[in-house]
Motif scaffolding. Structure first.
Motif, short mmCIF file in Angstrom:
data_model
loop_
_atom_site.label_atom_id
_atom_site.label_comp_id
_atom_site.label_asym_id
_atom_site.label_seq_id
_atom_site.Cartn_x
_atom_site.Cartn_y
_atom_site.Cartn_z
N PHE A 38 4.73 5.87 4.20
CA PHE A 38 3.73 5.17 3.41
C PHE A 38 2.32 5.51 3.89
O PHE A 38 1.41 5.76 3.10
CB PHE A 38 3.97 3.67 3.48
N ILE A 39 2.19 5.52 5.20
CA ILE A 39 0.87 5.80 5.77
C ILE A 39 0.38 7.17 5.30
O ILE A 39 -0.76 7.32 4.86
CB ILE A 39 0.94 5.77 7.31
N LYS A 43 1.34 8.88 2.69
CA LYS A 43 1.07 8.94 1.25
C LYS A 43 -0.21 8.18 0.90
O LYS A 43 -0.93 8.55 -0.01
CB LYS A 43 2.26 8.37 0.48
N TRP A 44 -0.42 7.14 1.61
CA TRP A 44 -1.62 6.35 1.37
C TRP A 44 -2.87 7.21 1.56
O TRP A 44 -3.72 7.28 0.70
CB TRP A 44 -1.60 5.17 2.34
#
Lengths: 247, 102, 500, 591, 497
Positions: free
Chosen positions: E397-398, E400-401
């Motif tokens: 997630f990190i 992709k964020w």
């Protein structure tokens, strides 16, 4: 079409194709010969100038054994290599490559002829070495005569055939080269240059070298002959001779 | 055309002929002979060159001598080799071609 | 004693030659001793030659005290030293290997009896070639080493070896004649055989050009440049393995070395760049052709032999690059120079290692079909490693020494805008990967092979040592370049002058 | 750790407890053998949240009133807060979770997979609490995702094929929603980004949509969770198959996460996006009515309830839509929506639990009376019958809308009012279908199972009131016409309508299957998928082997040519030719 | 301290190189010695890398210079990026070693395996420590070659073929890289990697060449990074044993390619100069396409490892995407994904290997109920899979964020579509695995648990995936802490602009 047949065709075609190429080559070379500049004469002059220091009187010998003695040294090496290589082809030494049919060693006429010719040849060889310092001659000529003498002996069946590979033979073969090389390296010890004979000793040393070389060259030529032409004797009892060889 | 040129031209022609023979003669001995012809040609040229100028040049002569010894050695070895080859392969020629299908 | 120490280069020629005579005359007696003595002598003389070179700079040795053009002169400079280094390294290693290679059976002992004298003569001849600066002396030394080499090949009594060596002999003799004819023409034109003298006198002219062309033909045939390479694979592949190693690593370099010397000294004056490009084109063709042939082979030693054909091509690509440099930025020429010499060295080490390793394989399984290699990686790990490491250099992958060579050659071609050579060299590298991994992947195949004969460890160790050496020279080029810089001609020395 | 604790004030410790207690229990449940024991503790996990929420709601100025908790090390700098804004959400959500967990203790007591269920339940709970309390986008998004993914385990709990399908649809839609939210968040930050670009992204406010596209992404992204028409298909599929307590929280609590997202991230009160607002209003109202119709055609009470949820969420969506259209209304609308959400949560939760209750208790005597009257009451509340929380919520909503001054204001109010007819229809359908739920003695539960049900029943009455008291000023609350008998009219229409159509609805299988549009989506998906599906060999593999084959075919003649070439070169005359040619070329080149 | 600083980079290499040499020299059956060596080497390397990490953070200079060619030194240097990558490699090497020891228990050729394994890690560390292009290339090639024996480790027909394909691709790529390198040096002379790049000072007449050089570099590195259409080797290399795949996909080969791209873009050209040359967009598009393509291909694989392989194809291109998005946020995303992808992917391969080794299952459709039989393994896998999908708060997630933010920042909003579609696809191919493994009933009776105790398999096999799964959680969950890869990436990025 099989590959082999194909090659035959290539072979035929390429032979004809070679012709124009080589004619062109010939034309180029001939033209080159014609356009070679006249000699500048420098080298003959230098040879002349240094003759006095060469220890010999004949320019050819001077060049051969002094000025370009190194070439000669290596060339003896080539000869020795050839002998070794020929021998190596038939490592067993049992059989030669070509078969010569020998006359019987008991042929009286032959014996008489040889007994006259051989000493003459050895004498001639010695003379050739001696004369080399001031006239055309020298180790090679001498060696050739010695070689011829040996070949005569071999082909008359008087010398053990094939030419023996005993240590004595090998010493004779290697001796000239080894001596020459040793002298060369000794001159480095004393004069700091390869083959730099001390001026006073030059003549003597060259003579010594030439003598040994002549023996070696003779042996080598004979060995080459014997190596190429292994002798086959059909008579009974001869195998014992054939088997004689070096350890 | 000087004498030198004649010898010289003969020399190079011999050389070319020799090489041509080497290329085209299948029999090994003929190849060797061709080679010897070629080398004779070169030696001839050398000797011819030595005769130029007012003074005979001893250097080419020495070179020729060296060359001859080398040529003799090589020829002797080549003959031995050819003989050996014939003994093993049964043919006095080299296989044509040398490379087999792997 | 002092003069001996001062002239170590003479011992390089003398010691092996005397060793040859001794091993010939005395055969088995004390052979190991003689060999050890010769090897030690070679090592010491090589080291001393280098020491002298480093202390004194480039120097010449007039044989017999007769200065050129009357006498024969040796020129010892960085280039000669580099080739001597290669010869000594490979020579010592091959000798060490051969001591094990020829076993104790009567047959093998007979072979050994002829191997040693011929091999020492070959070494002596090679040193003589690298030392001398006399164009006729080169003819003699070429013949000496050539004849010894052929003799060595025929020690293997296989019919292919005999036919191969017969071809080799005939080609070598013919090539020598071409060379000699060129020498004669040059002598006729300039009256000298000494390279330095010739360099001073040489002028453009048709005779000169023809002479150089003749010499070039002879030399490229000796160096087995495409399309005159056809004698090499059968000869190299069928010789006994130490001989194959010597042939590929050293003997073909002799022709190249002489050509390079001529090129450096004479050609800046007389040569056109088209001739250089022609040579380069042949080199490029050799790379592609040799590699393609290597990929097709099903026998290990043939594969390695064709690899030699390809690798020689790189050496010749150096010539157009040199010329481009002379025409443009001298830095490019110096890149090409350093790269070309490095290629000669790196190929020598790597190829020797490969052939010696192939010899181990043959010793172990009896033949050298590629398919016999299956699963050998586990059985002969040292040999497999040797092959792998040597291959790194041949493929031009860092840290192989071949990478440095290729890097410099590539730099020269890219810098001078001659992209064609670069493309061919890169392609050649990839094709090398192609053929070498045909070997490796078989080595890594899982198969339980019974090894017929466990080869002596020493043989494996020697191959491995050479392979490691080829990496050592790849990790740092400085030692060799320091050597090479000594007396490098100004026309090619710019890059090396940049050395700290 | 103690140092860290000492820097926290009591409020922060409370907040941390609210967040961490479910997580802690979940972690313990992961220890082998512990899951079954933790299962029973699930309701306790929700407990701290209730007093915390109430405290924040009614004593905003006290130490526990407005709590902020910043943990910079967590994800991208986590921020949590509990204040007047989210306290109502936390309140009813926590209560729901607590009751559902409580109910589940009995309902799933014999289930062999109850441990697993408990884990997912706790996880979803943690996510739900977290997303209510989160104030930074990453944490919000994180908690949202945790909740969504954990619910999957709840949906497919029984592992039957229908559940698996429903689960797949649920998960697919959830991921789609996440992705859309993600895109929206990422796009939204940009106008608020500092020049250096590397500043920390502080709070959710920075991520409010500032242009219609981003807003659209948010509407769709959260619309999945909120059951926006078109994106609602997972609801009617997942709710019937999930275990009853799970359905209850799904429909009562978790579905509201979409609303929360909208409220945080749509520029409510800042910008007017009339088109998007109009779209939301349209979709919301259409959803409200269409869901009623389709729901009416269902045969399972939980499916009916699910459609009811869609319908009710449609009304709330309408509210958001209006707020998006008319920013000035936000202050009035938001409390109304919160109120409506809480009211719906309690009622729907009770209704769902009832379905479960009926299957685990053999209803006789007083139980029967209590059951049916409770159900009816909840149904009436949902419909918005006078004097119920529903009436209050609807009144608040309509009151807020009434101030809009929108051109279509009257229409919207009318439609909102008559949506109750649809709800009536649905509730009647629900009660009718509920009858078909049979008692299953294998799952017989003790009488204690009534406790959460009764709490919820109380909650329906009290809960919304508490929320209302918290979010409205009391005067305004008093003015709302929640006792108006006008509200009965749509009920009558609905009842009449049900009477008319009832005879058609007695089939075993629903006329329109639950998940309505799913079939359409699935078919489209299959068509698209077929285009990508490999034939016999996968594309690149085929291409690779094709290239390899081609290469081999190409190499054969090359190899032959190489062989012949090399052989030819080894023919003396040819090599001689080559040599001669090379020589001549070299001569020529040398000139 | 200073004198030691110059030695540390070399020591970092030697810890595994010497280990490899000794292992090769040891006999096949010296299991205990080999295991001990492996672990000592790995731990020593970890220690040294940790030391460098600490040092670089505190502004120490670690640099080893070895003369190589006149004008070119071999430079080993630790900067921010180095430390980022070497920490990852060293850590994962330790775990992979542990794993491999368990995985290869009783299988043949272990000597060779561990020897080359160590070399492979040496090469990877070299790649990360390389301070200039030549050094980088050296280790890059070393990596190619030392990986080959690992790829063909099984020595059967299939693995040999895969090895050949692998070589054909990677060495082809290296050739491009080499050409680019020679060309660049001929234009710009010798230089070391420098933050913000060195080439912007060159006259504009060279820009045309520089563009081509950039392409050569990126394609050269792109082969290793499995950029479409240069990716075909990767899925076929799956025939290698699981630890190899794990290392290949997570740390060594693929990552070295990606790391190479990072170096080229940031430390050779400089991101701002690359933007000026307008060379980033084509690669952005390529990366985007690869992301989608890899995912789409993964979707239809039933072979477990193949699916993971195609997933790698997709995931690694995120890194390229990040570095070609002009702007600090994209950079952060790319850099941090370098680490995150490694941690997640290695977990998955460990898990896949575990399942294959313990239960002999290779197809996804066979995995029914595996979760119950091997909960730790499958749990680790699930975490990693969710992370890959980008489920917060896990590692993916990190990445992709930041990638998403980077896309917006650089004005390439369409990239968001790619990210979104890719996430959906990721979900579509990972989630079914989880479903099958956890929620479907096994259709067979599993063999008894591993004889050694309560763990589902040998602990050598179980610990590593569990640790990496934990890492997956931790690096995501605590991304905001000072010691996270994210913070490190932010630190680096701050220096690059």
């Amino acid at each position: 079409m099989s590959l082999r047949r194909k090659h035959r065709r290539w072979y035929r075609v390429s032979r004809w194709a070679l012709l124009p190429v080589f004619i062109a080559l010939a034309v180029v070379l001939v033209q080159t010969v014609l356009s070679t500049a006249p000699a500048n004469g420098e080298l003959p002059r230098l040879v002349d100038e240094e003759m006095s220091a060469s220890g010999v009187l004949h320019p050819l010998t001077a060049v051969l054994l002094n000025f370009r003695g190194y070439d000669t040294l290596l060339e003896i090496g080539v000869l020795l290599v050839a002998v070794i290589a020929v021998w190596s082809l038939d490592a067993s030494g049992k059989s030669g490559h070509l078969r010569l049919r020998l006359p019987s060693p008991n042929n009286a006429a032959l014996r008489v002829d040889l007994s006259i010719i051989l000493p003459l040849m050895v004498l001639m060889a010695g003379y050739m070495v001696w004369i080399g310092s001031y006239r055309p001659g020298g180790a090679f000529q001498s060696g050739a005569i010695l070689g011829a003498a040996a070949v005569t002996l071999i082909s008359s069946g008087m010398l053990p055939a094939p030419f023996g590979r005993s240590r004595r033979t090998r010493l004779a073969l290697a001796g000239g080269f080894s001596f020459f090389m040793t002298v060369a390296i000794l001159t480095v010890l004393f004069k700091g240059r390869l083959l730099n004979y001390p001026m006073a000793w030059a003549g003597t040393m060259i003579l010594l070298i030439e003598t040994l070389l002549a023996v070696s060259i003779g042996a080598a030529l004979a060995a080459l002959f014997a190596g190429v032409a292994g002798i086959k004797v059909d008579e009974p009892g001869s195998p014992s001779r054939r088997e004689e060889r070096g350890p | 055309m000087t004498v030198v040129s004649i010898y010289g031209i003969t020399g190079v022609l011999l050389f070319v002929m020799g090489v041509f023979g080497l290329m085209t003669q299948p029999h090994l001995l003929k190849k060797l002979l061709s080679l010897n012809i070629a080398s004779a040609g070169v030696f001839l040229l050398m000797v011819a060159l030595a005769y130029r100028g007012d003074k005979l040049d001893p250097v080419p002569h020495a070179l020729v001598l060296t060359g001859i010894v080398i040529s003799v050695s090589a020829t002797a070895y080549a003959v031995a080799l050819a003989a050996r080859l014939q003994k093993i392969t049964g043919s006095p020629t080299l296989e044509e071609p040398a490379v087999d299908e792997p | 004693m002092i003069p001996v120490l001062q002239q170590p280069e003479t011992w390089l020629v003398a010691i092996p030659a005397l060793g040859a005579a001794t091993t010939f005359a005395f055969r088995e007696q004390g052979r190991r001793g003689v060999v050890s003595f010769v090897l030690a002598g070679i090592a010491i003389s090589t080291a001393m030659t280098f020491a002298k070179l480093l202390l004194r700079g480039p120097y010449s040795h007039s044989i017999g005290g007769w200065v050129a053009p009357l006498g024969i002169t040796w020129q010892i400079d960085g280039l000669a030293a580099a080739m001597i280094l290669l010869t000594s390294l490979v020579g010592v290693m091959i000798s060490r290997y051969a001591l094990e290679y020829f076993g104790s059976s009567a047959e093998e002992q007979r072979q050994a009896a002829y191997f040693w004298p011929l091999w020492f003569f070959l070494l002596s001849g090679l040193y003589a070639i690298f030392l001398t600066a006399d164009i006729f002396n080169w003819y003699v030394t070429l013949e000496l080493s050539g004849l010894a080499a052929v003799g060595l090949i025929t020690l293997s009594e296989k019919p292919q070896a005999l036919t191969g060596s017969m071809r080799y002999l005939l080609i070598a003799l013919c090539a020598s004649l071409f060379y000699l004819l060129g020498v004669v023409f040059l002598y006729g034109e300039y009256g000298s055989l000494d390279l330095t003298t010739l360099a001073a006198r040489i002028q453009p002219g048709s005779v000169t050009q023809v002479a150089l062309a003749l010499m070039t033909i002879g030399l490229i045939a000796k160096a087995a440049l495409f399309p005159l390479h056809f004698w090499l694979p059968p000869a190299h592949a069928n010789a006994p393995s130490p001989v194959s190693a010597a042939l590929s690593a050293l003997v073909v370099k002799a022709g190249f070395y002489i050509l390079l010397r001529l090129q450096l000294v004479l050609w800046p004056v007389v040569s056109t760049r088209y001739l250089a490009i022609g040579l380069g084109a042949l080199g490029a063709a050799a790379i592609l052709w040799g590699s393609a042939q290597a990929i097709r082979q099903s026998r290990l030693k043939l594969l390695i032999a064709y690899s030699t054909v390809a690798q020689i091509g790189y050496l010749f690509i150096m010539f157009p690059l040199l010329h481009a440099g002379w025409a443009g930025d001298p830095l490019w020429a110096s890149y090409a120079w350093a790269g070309g010499v490095y290629q000669a060295l790196s190929h020598g080490l790597a190829k020797a290692a490969l052939f010696l390793a192939a010899g181990v394989v043959i010793h172990a399984v009896g033949d050298d079909r590629l398919d016999s290699l299956r699963g050998l990686g586990e059985k002969l790990p040292l040999t497999a490693t040797a092959m792998a490491l040597a291959g790194i250099s041949l493929m031009g992958i860092p840290p192989g020494a071949g990478f440095i060579a290729k890097w410099l050659l590539l730099s020269a071609s890219v810098a001078s805008g001659q992209w064609g050579w670069a493309v061919v060299m890169i392609l050649g590298g990839l094709m090398a990967v192609g053929y070498l991994f045909r070997v490796y992947r078989r080595l890594l195949t899982a198969r339980d092979v019974p090894v017929l004969h466990q080869p002596p460890r020493r043989m494996e160790a020697v191959a491995l040592t050479l392979a490691i050496l080829s990496l050592v020279f790849g990790l740092s080029s400085y030692p060799l370049f320091y050597l090479l810089r000594i007396g490098a001609p100004a026309s090619v020395g710019l890059y090396l002058e940049g050395l700290p | 750790m103690s140092a860290m604790l000492s820097t926290l004030d009591p409020g922060q410790i409370l907040l941390a407890t609210v967040l961490l207690l479910p997580v802690l229990l979940l972690v313990i449940a992961l220890v082998p053998g512990m899951a079954d024991r933790i299962f029973g503790l699930a309701p306790i996990a929700a407990l701290p949240a209730i007093p915390a929420a109430l405290w924040a709601l009614f004593f905003p100025d006290s130490p526990f009133g407005a709590i902020e908790l910043n943990v910079s090390a967590l994800v991208l700098g986590a921020r949590f807060a509990l204040d007047l804004g989210n306290a109502p959400w936390l309140f009813f959500t926590a209560l729901l979770w607590c009751c559902a967990g409580w109910f589940g203790r009995y309902y799933l007591a014999h289930d062999e997979r109850r441990g697993r269920y408990g884990g997912f339940f706790l996880g979803a709970m943690a996510g739900n609490f977290g997303l209510i309390l989160a104030r930074d986008p990453a944490m919000f998004f994180t908690c949202f995702a945790v909740m969504s993914f954990m619910s999957y385990g709840l949906v497919i709990h029984d592992g039957r094929p229908a559940s698996m399908v429903a689960g797949r649809v649920y998960l697919g839609m959830a991921v789609l929603g996440e992705v859309l939210q993600f895109a929206g968040l990422v796009l939204a930050i940009f106008p608020n980004l500092g020049t250096s670009g590397l500043e920390n992204f502080q709070t959710l406010e920075h991520f409010r949509a500032s242009d219609p596209w981003v807003a659209g992404l948010f509407i769709a992204g959260f619309g999945v969770k909120a059951g926006l028409l078109g994106l609602h298909v997972w609801l009617p599929m997942a709710h019937p198959v999930a275990p009853t307590p799970a359905s209850a929280v799904l429909s009562g609590a978790m579905i509201k996460a979409g609303l929360i997202g909208w409220m945080h991230l749509l520029p409510l009160g800042l910008d007017a996006f009339p088109v998007l607002g109009g779209l939301m209003i349209t979709l919301g109202l259409a959803g409200a009515y269409l869901a009623a119709v389709i729901g009416c055609l269902q045969t399972h009470p939980k499916a009916v309830l699910a459609y009811s949820s869609v319908s009710q969420m449609g009304l709330m969506t309408t509210g958001i839509g209006i707020a998006l259209t008319a920013p000035y209304l936000v202050t009035a609308l938001i409390p109304a929506i919160v109120l409506y959400a809480s009211h719906h949560a309690f009622a729907k939760c009770l209704l769902f639990l009832s379905v479960g209750l009926k299957s685990v208790r053999n209803l006789t005597g007083w139980e029967r009376v209590v059951f049916w009257s409770g159900n009816s009451f909840a149904a009436l509340a949902l419909i918005g019958a006078p004097f119920t929380s529903g009436a209050l919520a609807k009144a608040a909503l309509k009151d807020a809308v009434g101030r809009a001054g929108l051109p279509s204001e009257a229409t919207i109010i009318t439609l909102l009012t008559f949506a109750a007819a649809g709800t009536t229809l649905l509730m009647l359908r629900y009660l009718f279908t509920l009858r078909t739920i049979a008692y299953d003695e294998h799952h017989a539960s003790p009488v204690g199972v009534w406790q959460p049900w009764l709490v919820l029943l109380t909650g329906i009455i009290v809960g919304p009131l508490i929320v209302a008291l918290g979010v409205f000023d009391h005067a305004h609350l008093g003015s709302l016409p929640f006792a108006a008998l006008k509200g009965v009219i749509p009920m009558v229409i609905g009842a009449a309508g049900y009477g008319l159509v009832r005879r058609w609805l007695n089939g075993e299988t629903p006329i329109i299957p639950a998940g309505d549009l799913y079939r359409l989506y699935a078919a489209t998906g299959r068509v698209i998928g077929a285009a990508f599906r490999p034939r016999t060999q996968t594309g690149a593999a085929a291409a690779t082997s094709g290239i390899a084959d081609g290469f081999r075919r190409f190499m054969q003649p090359v190899s032959r040519a190489l062989a012949q070439g090399e052989q030819a070169l080894s023919v003396w005359s040819i090599s001689g030719l080559a040599a001669g040619a090379v020589a001549l070329i070299l001569f020529w080149l040398a000139q | 301290m200073t004198s030691l600083d110059a030695w540390i980079p070399l020591l970092v290499l030697l810890t595994s190189f010497v280990t490899g040499v000794i292992i090769l020299a040891l006999g096949e059956h010296r299991v205990a010695a080999r295991t001990a060596l492996n672990l000592i080497g790995a731990v020593a390397k970890m220690g040294l890398v940790a030391m460098m990490l600490w040092g670089v953070f505190h502004g120490h200079e670690y640099q080893t210079r070895i003369p190589f060619l006149p004008g070119f030194d071999l430079v080993l240097r630790a900067d921010g990026m180095t430390v980022l990558f070497s920490t990852l490699s060293a850590g994962l090497w330790l775990l992979t070693t542990i794993y491999a020891i368990g995985y290869l228990e009783n299988s043949p050729f272990r000597r060779r395996f561990f020897g080359y394994f160590s070399f492979c890690v040496t090469a990877t560390m070299g790649v990360s420590l390389a301070g200039n292009l030549v050094t980088f290339f050296l280790f890059y090639e070393m990596l190619t070659l030392t990986t080959y024996p690992l790829v063909v480790h099984r020595g059967n027909e299939k693995s040999i073929k895969a090895g050949t394909l692998y070589l054909a691709y990677t060495l082809g790529g290296s050739a491009l890289f080499l050409v680019g390198m020679v060309w660049l040096y001929s234009i710009a002379g010798a230089f070391d990697f420098t933050e913000t790049g060195v080439l912007s000072a060159l006259p504009s007449s060279t820009h045309g060449s520089l563009v081509i050089i950039f392409f050569l570099f990126m394609l050269g590195a792109g082969v290793k990074a499995a950029l479409f259409p240069l990716h075909a080797w990767l899925p076929s290399a799956m025939v290698a044993p699981a630890p190899v795949s794990a290392l290949l996909h997570a740390v060594a080969v693929v990552k070295a390619g990606a790391f190479g791209m990072v170096r080229i873009v940031y430390d050779v050209f400089g991101i701002e100069f690359a933007e000026t040359l307008q060379v980033l967009t084509p690669f952005m598009i390529m990366a985007s396409f690869t992301i989608l393509y890899g995912s789409a291909r993964a979707l239809v694989q039933d072979d477990f490892k193949k699916r993971l392989a195609f997933s790698t194809v997709s995931q690694v291109s995120y890194i390229l995407l990040g570095i070609t998005l002009f702007g600090p946020l994209g950079t952060v995303g790319g850099l941090v994904h370098l680490v995150h992808q490694g941690v997640m992917k290695i977990t998955m391969f460990f898990a896949a290997g575990n399942i294959a080794e313990t239960l002999h299952l290779h197809k996804i459709s066979e995995l029914k109920g595996v979760g119950r039989r091997m909960p730790l393994t499958m749990g680790a896998f699930s975490i990693a899979a969710l992370g890959m999908i980008g489920v917060p708060p896990l590692a993916g997630f990190i990445s992709k964020w930041y990638l998403g933010l980077g896309a917006v920042e650089s004005g390439n909003n369409w990239v968001l579509l790619v990210l979104a579609a890719s996430s959906l696809l990721n979900a579509a191919y990972f989630l079914p695995i989880l479903r099958v493994a956890w929620f479907e009933r096994p259709d067979r009776v599993w063999e008894e648990r591993h004889a050694r105790g309560w763990l589902e398999a040998s602990w050598w096999l179980v610990i590593p995936p569990v640790v990496t799964a934990l890492l997956t959680v931790l690096v995501g969950l605590f991304a905001g802490s000072d010691y996270s890869p994210l913070q490190w990436a932010l630190l680096i990025t701050g220096r690059e602009y």
